[in-house]
Design an enzyme around this catalytic site. Structure first.
Site, PDB file in Angstrom:
ATOM      1  N   ASP A  80     147.791  75.111  50.331  1.00  0.00           N
ATOM      2  CA  ASP A  80     146.336  75.021  50.183  1.00  0.00           C
ATOM      3  C   ASP A  80     145.757  76.386  49.831  1.00  0.00           C
ATOM      4  O   ASP A  80     145.984  77.379  50.530  1.00  0.00           O
ATOM      5  CB  ASP A  80     145.747  74.517  51.507  1.00  0.00           C
ATOM      6  CG  ASP A  80     144.273  74.211  51.411  1.00  0.00           C
ATOM      7  OD1 ASP A  80     143.806  73.831  50.320  1.00  0.00           O
ATOM      8  OD2 ASP A  80     143.575  74.327  52.447  1.00  0.00           O
ATOM      9  N   HIS A  81     145.031  76.462  48.735  1.00  0.00           N
ATOM     10  CA  HIS A  81     144.357  77.691  48.309  1.00  0.00           C
ATOM     11  C   HIS A  81     145.310  78.872  48.132  1.00  0.00           C
ATOM     12  O   HIS A  81     145.065  79.972  48.648  1.00  0.00           O
ATOM     13  CB  HIS A  81     143.227  78.071  49.268  1.00  0.00           C
ATOM     14  CG  HIS A  81     142.051  77.153  49.207  1.00  0.00           C
ATOM     15  ND1 HIS A  81     141.111  77.212  48.215  1.00  0.00           N
ATOM     16  CD2 HIS A  81     141.689  76.118  50.015  1.00  0.00           C
ATOM     17  CE1 HIS A  81     140.207  76.262  48.414  1.00  0.00           C
ATOM     18  NE2 HIS A  81     140.546  75.585  49.504  1.00  0.00           N
ATOM     19  N   ASP A 102     144.189  78.783  43.406  1.00  0.00           N
ATOM     20  CA  ASP A 102     142.734  78.847  43.425  1.00  0.00           C
ATOM     21  C   ASP A 102     142.256  80.143  42.781  1.00  0.00           C
ATOM     22  O   ASP A 102     142.178  81.185  43.419  1.00  0.00           O
ATOM     23  CB  ASP A 102     142.225  78.746  44.863  1.00  0.00           C
ATOM     24  CG  ASP A 102     140.704  78.737  44.927  1.00  0.00           C
ATOM     25  OD1 ASP A 102     140.058  78.742  43.858  1.00  0.00           O
ATOM     26  OD2 ASP A 102     140.166  78.727  46.057  1.00  0.00           O
ATOM     27  N   HIS A 178     133.713  74.539  53.262  1.00  0.00           N
ATOM     28  CA  HIS A 178     134.771  74.591  54.263  1.00  0.00           C
ATOM     29  C   HIS A 178     134.170  74.834  55.638  1.00  0.00           C
ATOM     30  O   HIS A 178     133.224  75.605  55.788  1.00  0.00           O
ATOM     31  CB  HIS A 178     135.756  75.723  53.943  1.00  0.00           C
ATOM     32  CG  HIS A 178     136.583  75.471  52.730  1.00  0.00           C
ATOM     33  ND1 HIS A 178     136.739  76.390  51.721  1.00  0.00           N
ATOM     34  CD2 HIS A 178     137.313  74.391  52.357  1.00  0.00           C
ATOM     35  CE1 HIS A 178     137.520  75.895  50.785  1.00  0.00           C
ATOM     36  NE2 HIS A 178     137.884  74.686  51.146  1.00  0.00           N
ATOM     37  N   GLY A 179     134.750  74.192  56.649  1.00  0.00           N
ATOM     38  CA  GLY A 179     134.295  74.407  58.016  1.00  0.00           C
ATOM     39  C   GLY A 179     133.317  73.341  58.482  1.00  0.00           C
ATOM     40  O   GLY A 179     133.082  72.339  57.808  1.00  0.00           O
ATOM     41  N   HIS A 208     137.498  69.253  48.541  1.00  0.00           N
ATOM     42  CA  HIS A 208     137.727  70.205  49.621  1.00  0.00           C
ATOM     43  C   HIS A 208     136.518  70.220  50.546  1.00  0.00           C
ATOM     44  O   HIS A 208     135.430  69.800  50.177  1.00  0.00           O
ATOM     45  CB  HIS A 208     137.960  71.605  49.054  1.00  0.00           C
ATOM     46  CG  HIS A 208     139.318  71.804  48.472  1.00  0.00           C
ATOM     47  ND1 HIS A 208     140.254  72.634  49.039  1.00  0.00           N
ATOM     48  CD2 HIS A 208     139.919  71.259  47.383  1.00  0.00           C
ATOM     49  CE1 HIS A 208     141.367  72.607  48.315  1.00  0.00           C
ATOM     50  NE2 HIS A 208     141.177  71.784  47.309  1.00  0.00           N
ATOM     51  N   GLY A 209     136.711  70.718  51.762  1.00  0.00           N
ATOM     52  CA  GLY A 209     135.603  70.788  52.708  1.00  0.00           C
ATOM     53  C   GLY A 209     135.141  69.416  53.144  1.00  0.00           C
ATOM     54  O   GLY A 209     133.938  69.163  53.262  1.00  0.00           O
ATOM     55  N   ASN A 230     140.416  66.902  51.762  1.00  0.00           N
ATOM     56  CA  ASN A 230     140.961  67.878  52.706  1.00  0.00           C
ATOM     57  C   ASN A 230     140.198  67.833  54.028  1.00  0.00           C
ATOM     58  O   ASN A 230     138.965  67.924  54.044  1.00  0.00           O
ATOM     59  CB  ASN A 230     140.875  69.281  52.117  1.00  0.00           C
ATOM     60  CG  ASN A 230     141.887  69.517  51.010  1.00  0.00           C
ATOM     61  OD1 ASN A 230     142.302  68.586  50.323  1.00  0.00           O
ATOM     62  ND2 ASN A 230     142.289  70.759  50.847  1.00  0.00           N
TER      63      ASN A 230
END
Length: 290
Positions: A80-81, A102, A178-179, A208-209, A230
């Site tokens: 990932d990333h 990324d 993200h988060g 993502h996120g 994700n």
């Protein structure tokens, strides 16, 4: 059953469900999501960020590969990333079956150049490649990081990017971060942008996120090409909250890992089950045996 990201996501896109990519950054989290996926007969992706890999050590990947090869459900191990060629090459050497490069923070042409180099390397050994166009936001509470300002993916640029790079899946920026979102921030996904990208891009799309977004918006994205979502913070925060509860419960004799961790793992399994069902991935493992 260990498979590649392309094998995993092509089937998901065709059948309009999304494979959960769980950032399970510990053995307890791995066991939690794997047992849940096996019980629900669901494919899943074990996603590992370079920072998580540095903490877990390379030998952890041998454990993941062993578990995947001794399971009947389809599993992909995904970097990932990945930030550079060195991280990507290292992951491939360890046995990852999918990698993300990324370079979304780079200018468009540089993003293409770097991604093409990764595709050349990874495809030569049968490993799938994900890349990102646009920027995912950052709430400041995740290992994945992100940008302070979201730059939405341009649908026409997405088409050009995919054609130039020959990637296997594309992470798009449509308003996620993200988060875990602060209470004052209510995310709103730009499904209108996603719809235009879906019309122009024929490969699986990635979100993502995915943590703490509205369920109805995530569910709507499945019909618009999102084949991988994700999930990191959602499965970790419930584990951590339960652990805090137990440690602050007044029983100082609780110290054995096999006593301390199982209740936390059950909380993670509860969340993982909800995500698998929301993404319509439950009972989809059989599609990979046709």
């Amino acid at each position: 059953m260990l498979i590649t990201g392309k094998q995993m996501l092509d089937i998901a896109r065709k059948n309009k469900f999304s494979v959960p990519a769980f950032n399970a950054g510990s053995g307890q989290l791995l066991t939690s999501v794997m047992e849940t996926a096996e019980r629900l007969n669901a494919p899943f992706i074990m996603a590992i960020h370079p920072d998580e890999l540095a903490f877990l050590k390379d030998s952890f990947i041998s454990q993941v590969i062993y578990e995947a090869n001794h399971s009947k459900i389809p599993i992909c191990i995904h970097l990932d990333h990945g930030a550079n060629m060195q991280q990507v090459a290292h992951a491939i050497q360890l046995g990852f079956t999918s990698v993300m490069i990324d370079s979304s923070h780079q200018p468009f042409e540089e993003n293409i150049r770097i991604t093409k180099e990764v595709v050349k390397l990874a495809h030569s050994v049968g490993v799938s490649v994900e890349a990102e166009l646009g920027t995912i936001g950052d709430t400041g509470s995740s290992v994945e990081g992100g940008a302070s300002e979201i730059i939405y993916t341009d649908p026409l640029k997405a088409k050009e990017f995919v054609e130039e790079t020959q990637i296997d899946s594309l992470a798009v920026a449509i308003g996620t971060s993200h988060g875990i979102y602060p209470k004052h921030l209510v995310p709103k996904l730009r499904l209108d942008i996603l719809k235009e990208i879906y019309k122009l891009v024929a490969i699986p799309l990635v979100l993502h996120g995915g943590s703490s977004n509205a369920d109805d918006e995530l569910a709507a994205s499945l019909d618009l090409g999102i084949a991988k979502i994700n999930i990191s913070s959602d499965i970790k925060i419930c584990f951590a909250n339960k652990l805090r509860e137990m440690l602050n419960g007044g029983n100082n004799e609780i110290r054995e890992p096999n006593v301390l961790f199982p209740p936390c793992m059950r909380e993670t399994q509860r969340v993982a089950e909800q995500k698998i069902k929301l993404f319509k991935a439950d009972n989809k493992a059989s599609l990979y045996y046709r």
